[in-house]
Design a protein around this motif. Structure first.
Motif, short mmCIF file in Angstrom:
data_model
loop_
_atom_site.label_atom_id
_atom_site.label_comp_id
_atom_site.label_asym_id
_atom_site.label_seq_id
_atom_site.Cartn_x
_atom_site.Cartn_y
_atom_site.Cartn_z
N ASP A 147 0.64 -1.29 0.20
CA ASP A 147 -0.07 0.00 0.30
C ASP A 147 1.08 1.29 -0.13
O ASP A 147 1.69 0.93 0.03
N ALA A 148 0.42 2.29 0.31
CA ALA A 148 0.65 3.40 -0.53
C ALA A 148 1.77 3.67 0.68
O ALA A 148 2.98 4.48 0.59
N THR A 149 1.81 3.34 1.99
CA THR A 149 2.03 4.10 2.98
C THR A 149 3.41 2.85 3.67
O THR A 149 4.63 3.11 3.93
N GLU A 150 3.53 1.46 3.11
CA GLU A 150 4.45 0.19 2.88
C GLU A 150 5.42 0.87 2.13
O GLU A 150 6.48 0.83 2.50
N ALA A 151 4.52 1.20 0.94
CA ALA A 151 6.22 1.36 -0.11
C ALA A 151 6.91 2.94 0.05
O ALA A 151 8.18 3.13 -0.59
N ALA A 152 6.22 3.80 0.76
CA ALA A 152 7.22 4.82 1.07
C ALA A 152 8.06 4.43 1.92
O ALA A 152 9.45 4.86 2.00
N ALA A 153 7.58 3.83 3.03
CA ALA A 153 9.00 3.92 4.62
C ALA A 153 9.92 2.51 3.93
O ALA A 153 10.72 2.25 4.54
N GLU A 154 9.90 1.56 2.74
CA GLU A 154 10.27 0.81 2.56
C GLU A 154 10.77 1.18 0.99
O GLU A 154 11.78 -0.22 0.58
N SER A 155 11.26 2.14 1.11
CA SER A 155 11.78 2.71 -0.53
C SER A 155 12.61 3.09 -0.36
O SER A 155 13.04 4.41 -0.29
N PRO A 156 13.81 2.92 -0.35
CA PRO A 156 15.16 3.54 0.01
C PRO A 156 15.64 5.61 -0.83
O PRO A 156 16.21 5.86 0.33
N ALA A 157 14.95 5.20 -2.38
CA ALA A 157 14.85 6.18 -2.39
C ALA A 157 14.60 7.48 -1.81
O ALA A 157 14.77 8.40 -2.01
N LEU A 158 13.61 6.79 -1.01
CA LEU A 158 12.66 8.56 -0.55
C LEU A 158 13.28 8.26 1.46
O LEU A 158 12.62 8.79 1.85
N LEU A 159 14.13 7.19 1.85
CA LEU A 159 14.71 7.51 2.83
C LEU A 159 16.31 7.68 2.52
O LEU A 159 16.81 7.77 1.58
#
Length: 262
Positions: free
Chosen positions: A187-199
């Motif tokens: 889902d959008a929350t997990e995809a964002a939290a688990e995307s290295p490029a966003l971290l």
């Protein structure tokens, strides 16, 4: 209407004789384990679930440090047994090599797999002294990059000197628009939290992003995106595609192994 991106990530559909690669990997992996004998320690358990094991391969001398290879398969396939041969390059340079297993989707979500891989490396790090370098391929490239993210604080964090994500999935949000998400349940929350490029990356960890120059455009984009967001080098290996870009891990003199270990 939301565009279906499944074709963008269908690697095997664009690789000649794609079906021959998994059995070759398994055969080469088994052959290396046989050659290593008792220096191949397989099925070491870091948890109670069936897939919570890792394989550890030891060089002939005291290890310089620990290299970790995390396998791919879109978080849905494979286990450590198919990848033993990729330890050969590091072993020749006197590094120990750990190959973690992790629980696959749909039984677990990607966030849980991140936790499992960290736990496996924790146990391997207790067994092997020295610096730690981590690489991984495709979904394993994602997981290798996650180990360098600032939101992770493993007990071995100060020992991690380098990550080399190979063909990583650095931004998971596009995968929500593929048929794979019927299994991954992103889902959008997990995809964002688990995307290295966003971290953020931990500042002390060196990173080079690796990808085959003949990979799908989506994977070239993913690799370039991570290199830009993390302000680190990226290398597109000439002539290589998604299934053979990992082969150089078996060659101690390859540029990939030199980048990872030197």
């Amino acid at each position: 209407m939301t565009k279906d991106l499944s074709r963008d990530y269908a690697n095997g559909d664009f690789i000649a004789d794609a079906a021959t690669y998994p059995p070759r990997w398994a055969d080469e992996a088994a052959a290396l384990r046989l050659r290593l004998g008792d220096r191949a320690r397989t099925g070491l358990r870091y948890g109670t679930d069936q897939r919570q094991t890792f394989d550890l391969f030891l060089p002939e001398t005291t290890p310089v440090g620990l290299m970790v290879f995390i396998h791919g398969g879109y978080w849905m396939a494979f286990d450590p047994a198919s990848w033993s041969h990729l330890a050969e390059g590091a072993l020749a340079r006197d590094w120990a090599v750990a190959i973690p297993g992790y629980t696959l989707a749909p039984q677990e979500r990607i966030a849980s797999m991140t936790d499992e891989v960290e736990a496996a490396i924790t146990m391997a790090a207790e067994m092997i002294d020295g610096p730690i370098v981590i690489t991984g391929h495709s979904a394993g490239g994602h997981l290798s990059a996650r180990m360098a993210c600032a939101d992770r604080a493993p007990v071995w964090a100060d020992r991690l000197v380098r990550v080399v994500p190979i063909s990583p999935l650095a931004d998971l949000r596009p995968l929500m628009q593929t048929g794979m998400n019927d299994t991954l349940h992103l889902d959008a929350t997990e995809a964002a939290a688990e995307s290295p490029a966003l971290l953020a990356k931990r500042p002390q960890v060196d990173c080079t992003v690796w990808v085959g120059a003949q990979e799908r455009p989506a994977f070239l984009w993913q690799a370039r995106l991570l290199s830009e967001e993390w302000d680190c080098p990226w290398h597109a290996a000439p002539g290589l595609h998604h299934f053979n870009v990992i082969d150089d891990l078996a060659d101690p003199e390859s540029l990939l192994v030199q980048t990872l270990l030197d």
